[in-house]
Write a protein that holds these residues in place. Sequence first.
Motif, PDB file in Angstrom:
ATOM      1  N   LYS A  83       0.817  -1.216   0.000  1.00 37.82           N
ATOM      2  CA  LYS A  83       0.000   0.000   0.000  1.00 37.82           C
ATOM      3  C   LYS A  83       0.854   1.270   0.000  1.00 37.82           C
ATOM      4  CE  LYS A  83      -3.743   2.397   2.418  1.00 37.82           C
ATOM      5  NZ  LYS A  83      -3.087   3.718   2.382  1.00 37.82           N
ATOM      6  N   LYS A  84       1.935   1.280   0.788  1.00 36.21           N
ATOM      7  CA  LYS A  84       2.723   2.510   0.868  1.00 36.21           C
ATOM      8  C   LYS A  84       3.314   2.887  -0.483  1.00 36.21           C
ATOM      9  CE  LYS A  84       7.017   0.281   2.449  1.00 36.21           C
ATOM     10  NZ  LYS A  84       8.028   0.231   3.531  1.00 36.21           N
ATOM     11  N   GLN A  85       3.644   1.880  -1.292  1.00 42.66           N
ATOM     12  CA  GLN A  85       4.172   2.161  -2.618  1.00 42.66           C
ATOM     13  C   GLN A  85       3.069   2.591  -3.577  1.00 42.66           C
ATOM     14  OE1 GLN A  85       7.514   2.544  -1.702  1.00 42.66           O
ATOM     15  NE2 GLN A  85       7.715   2.013  -3.864  1.00 42.66           N
ATOM     16  N   ARG A  86       1.890   2.003  -3.426  1.00 35.92           N
ATOM     17  CA  ARG A  86       0.748   2.446  -4.249  1.00 35.92           C
ATOM     18  C   ARG A  86       0.439   3.908  -3.960  1.00 35.92           C
ATOM     19  NH1 ARG A  86      -1.253  -2.814  -2.762  1.00 35.92           N
ATOM     20  NH2 ARG A  86      -2.648  -1.969  -1.168  1.00 35.92           N
ATOM     21  N   ASP A  87       0.480   4.279  -2.684  1.00 38.88           N
ATOM     22  CA  ASP A  87       0.213   5.669  -2.305  1.00 38.88           C
ATOM     23  C   ASP A  87       1.306   6.594  -2.828  1.00 38.88           C
ATOM     24  OD1 ASP A  87      -2.047   4.822  -0.993  1.00 38.88           O
ATOM     25  OD2 ASP A  87      -1.137   4.848   1.007  1.00 38.88           O
ATOM     26  N   LYS A  88       2.544   6.145  -2.720  1.00 38.39           N
ATOM     27  CA  LYS A  88       3.678   6.975  -3.130  1.00 38.39           C
ATOM     28  C   LYS A  88       3.695   7.210  -4.637  1.00 38.39           C
ATOM     29  CE  LYS A  88       8.763   6.975  -3.174  1.00 38.39           C
ATOM     30  NZ  LYS A  88       9.990   6.226  -2.769  1.00 38.39           N
ATOM     31  N   TYR A 144      -1.449   1.229  -9.200  1.00 41.03           N
ATOM     32  CA  TYR A 144      -1.767  -0.067  -8.596  1.00 41.03           C
ATOM     33  C   TYR A 144      -1.743  -1.144  -9.668  1.00 41.03           C
ATOM     34  CZ  TYR A 144      -6.489   0.959 -10.388  1.00 41.03           C
ATOM     35  OH  TYR A 144      -7.566   1.261 -11.180  1.00 41.03           O
ATOM     36  N   ILE A 145      -1.746  -2.393  -9.201  1.00 48.15           N
ATOM     37  CA  ILE A 145      -1.694  -3.544 -10.117  1.00 48.15           C
ATOM     38  C   ILE A 145      -3.061  -4.213 -10.185  1.00 48.15           C
ATOM     39  CG2 ILE A 145      -0.938  -5.963 -10.142  1.00 48.15           C
ATOM     40  CD1 ILE A 145       1.828  -5.184  -9.999  1.00 48.15           C
ATOM     41  N   CYS A 159     -10.527   2.288   6.290  1.00 46.95           N
ATOM     42  CA  CYS A 159     -11.031   1.206   5.436  1.00 46.95           C
ATOM     43  C   CYS A 159      -9.881   0.484   4.738  1.00 46.95           C
ATOM     44  CB  CYS A 159     -11.983   1.758   4.381  1.00 46.95           C
ATOM     45  SG  CYS A 159     -13.551   2.387   5.018  1.00 46.95           S
ATOM     46  N   ALA A 160     -10.150  -0.744   4.316  1.00 47.12           N
ATOM     47  CA  ALA A 160      -9.194  -1.463   3.480  1.00 47.12           C
ATOM     48  C   ALA A 160      -8.941  -0.666   2.208  1.00 47.12           C
ATOM     49  CB  ALA A 160      -9.737  -2.850   3.139  1.00 47.12           C
ATOM     50  N   ASP A 161      -7.711  -0.718   1.731  1.00 44.99           N
ATOM     51  CA  ASP A 161      -7.319   0.039   0.538  1.00 44.99           C
ATOM     52  C   ASP A 161      -8.086  -0.474  -0.685  1.00 44.99           C
ATOM     53  OD1 ASP A 161      -6.033   1.553  -1.364  1.00 44.99           O
ATOM     54  OD2 ASP A 161      -4.166   0.405  -1.311  1.00 44.99           O
ATOM     55  N   ILE A 162      -8.814   0.418  -1.341  1.00 46.20           N
ATOM     56  CA  ILE A 162      -9.613  -0.007  -2.499  1.00 46.20           C
ATOM     57  C   ILE A 162      -8.735  -0.468  -3.661  1.00 46.20           C
ATOM     58  CG2 ILE A 162     -11.585   1.428  -1.891  1.00 46.20           C
ATOM     59  CD1 ILE A 162     -10.676   3.408  -4.074  1.00 46.20           C
ATOM     60  N   TYR A 163      -7.446  -0.130  -3.620  1.00 48.42           N
ATOM     61  CA  TYR A 163      -6.535  -0.547  -4.684  1.00 48.42           C
ATOM     62  C   TYR A 163      -5.711  -1.768  -4.297  1.00 48.42           C
ATOM     63  CZ  TYR A 163      -7.750   4.055  -6.487  1.00 48.42           C
ATOM     64  OH  TYR A 163      -8.440   5.157  -6.937  1.00 48.42           O
ATOM     65  N   GLY A 164      -6.018  -2.372  -3.156  1.00 52.92           N
ATOM     66  CA  GLY A 164      -5.342  -3.604  -2.754  1.00 52.92           C
ATOM     67  C   GLY A 164      -5.834  -4.775  -3.588  1.00 52.92           C
ATOM     68  N   PRO A 165      -4.990  -5.776  -3.820  1.00 55.49           N
ATOM     69  CA  PRO A 165      -5.369  -6.900  -4.688  1.00 55.49           C
ATOM     70  C   PRO A 165      -6.651  -7.619  -4.264  1.00 55.49           C
ATOM     71  CG  PRO A 165      -3.012  -6.946  -4.234  1.00 55.49           C
ATOM     72  CD  PRO A 165      -3.594  -5.881  -3.353  1.00 55.49           C
ATOM     73  N   LEU A 208     -15.219  -1.409  -9.667  1.00 53.06           N
ATOM     74  CA  LEU A 208     -14.495  -0.177  -9.374  1.00 53.06           C
ATOM     75  C   LEU A 208     -14.499   0.763 -10.575  1.00 53.06           C
ATOM     76  CD1 LEU A 208     -12.589   1.087  -7.113  1.00 53.06           C
ATOM     77  CD2 LEU A 208     -10.702   0.259  -8.518  1.00 53.06           C
ATOM     78  N   PHE A 209     -14.638   0.200 -11.785  1.00 56.74           N
ATOM     79  CA  PHE A 209     -14.598   1.011 -13.004  1.00 56.74           C
ATOM     80  C   PHE A 209     -15.989   1.397 -13.502  1.00 56.74           C
ATOM     81  CE2 PHE A 209     -10.885  -1.868 -13.076  1.00 56.74           C
ATOM     82  CZ  PHE A 209      -9.903  -0.910 -12.892  1.00 56.74           C
ATOM     83  N   HIS A 210     -17.030   1.013 -12.775  1.00 57.17           N
ATOM     84  CA  HIS A 210     -18.393   1.240 -13.250  1.00 57.17           C
ATOM     85  C   HIS A 210     -19.098   2.397 -12.550  1.00 57.17           C
ATOM     86  CE1 HIS A 210     -18.470  -3.321 -14.358  1.00 57.17           C
ATOM     87  NE2 HIS A 210     -17.676  -2.615 -15.138  1.00 57.17           N
ATOM     88  N   LEU A 211     -18.592   2.822 -11.396  1.00 55.23           N
ATOM     89  CA  LEU A 211     -19.212   3.921 -10.656  1.00 55.23           C
ATOM     90  C   LEU A 211     -18.125   4.649  -9.877  1.00 55.23           C
ATOM     91  CD1 LEU A 211     -21.208   2.559  -7.544  1.00 55.23           C
ATOM     92  CD2 LEU A 211     -19.241   1.434  -8.558  1.00 55.23           C
ATOM     93  N   PRO A 212     -18.375   5.892  -9.493  1.00 56.88           N
ATOM     94  CA  PRO A 212     -17.349   6.616  -8.740  1.00 56.88           C
ATOM     95  C   PRO A 212     -17.090   5.968  -7.380  1.00 56.88           C
ATOM     96  CG  PRO A 212     -19.016   8.117  -9.612  1.00 56.88           C
ATOM     97  CD  PRO A 212     -19.550   6.733  -9.797  1.00 56.88           C
ATOM     98  N   VAL A 213     -15.847   5.680  -7.091  1.00 59.03           N
ATOM     99  CA  VAL A 213     -15.430   5.187  -5.767  1.00 59.03           C
ATOM    100  C   VAL A 213     -14.304   6.112  -5.328  1.00 59.03           C
ATOM    101  CG1 VAL A 213     -14.536   3.256  -4.426  1.00 59.03           C
ATOM    102  CG2 VAL A 213     -16.023   2.808  -6.397  1.00 59.03           C
TER     103      VAL A 213
END
Length: 265
Positions: free
Chosen positions: A20-25, A29-30, A149-155, A165-170
């Motif tokens: 997560k820290k690298q995704r934030d930095k 995301y993958i 909350c859990a990171d929405i960009y976590g695997p 995630l790609f169908h509505l604003p999150v």
Amino acid sequence: MQILSSQNARVKEWSSLLEKKQRDKLGKYILEGIHLVKEALEADAEVECVCYELEAGIPAELAAAASARLDVDWIGVSAAIIAKCSDTKTPQPVFAVVRKHAGSAQPLLEAAAGLVVVLDGVQDPGNVGTIIRTADAVGADGVIVGAGCADIYGPKVLRATMGSLFHLPVIHGKLEELLPQAKGRGIRLAGTSLQAAVNCFAYDFTGPTWLLFGSEGAGLSPTVRALMDDGLIIPMRGQAESLNVAMAASVLLYEALRQRHYPGK
């Protein structure tokens, strides 16, 4: 383009996105697997590159996108690289690196008769992903993710969303700022409460409503609970003590769908 060495600088960056820290930095995301990658490409997400196992080639399901998305780097990589950049024991033969999209809460505040899900400290990735997927299924206007909350960009969250995630604003938001703004616009803030007197099936979901869901253990935080307008109870005839937060969200969201789109049914 091909990259075969696991020590390549780009590969090291990709694999770091599992944290997560690298995704934030890095603001990236993958996404793993054909389905999620296809959803991102079709939604015109900011896909930086798609990496596929060189020996297998570009998956047939992505062939059309490979021709159409000229803004994306398509990179053949070794099985070792696929494994290094995967969160699963049995990696799928393709992954994508996607740039994060910040989004804004303003359209959700302005939505006429909007239906919005608000997450307050929901920590389980499966629950967060499932709630996003359910919000998508009922046609909600969006999901606001608050602190804790859990990171929405976590695997694990991404897999649980199944592409929703790609169908509505999150979007991420500071609930202590957004919820008073919503109340000021006449939006009702409703959430489950064991002390509530209102049966969720008797509640009117047809007006502008934001549904609040708290952490699995403690529920809504004191700050958010104090801002809630309406406490709802989900009736249970059996002996189960409670429903988990994703199940509770599904019940309320589908009751909102029924009232809004299938009245009298």
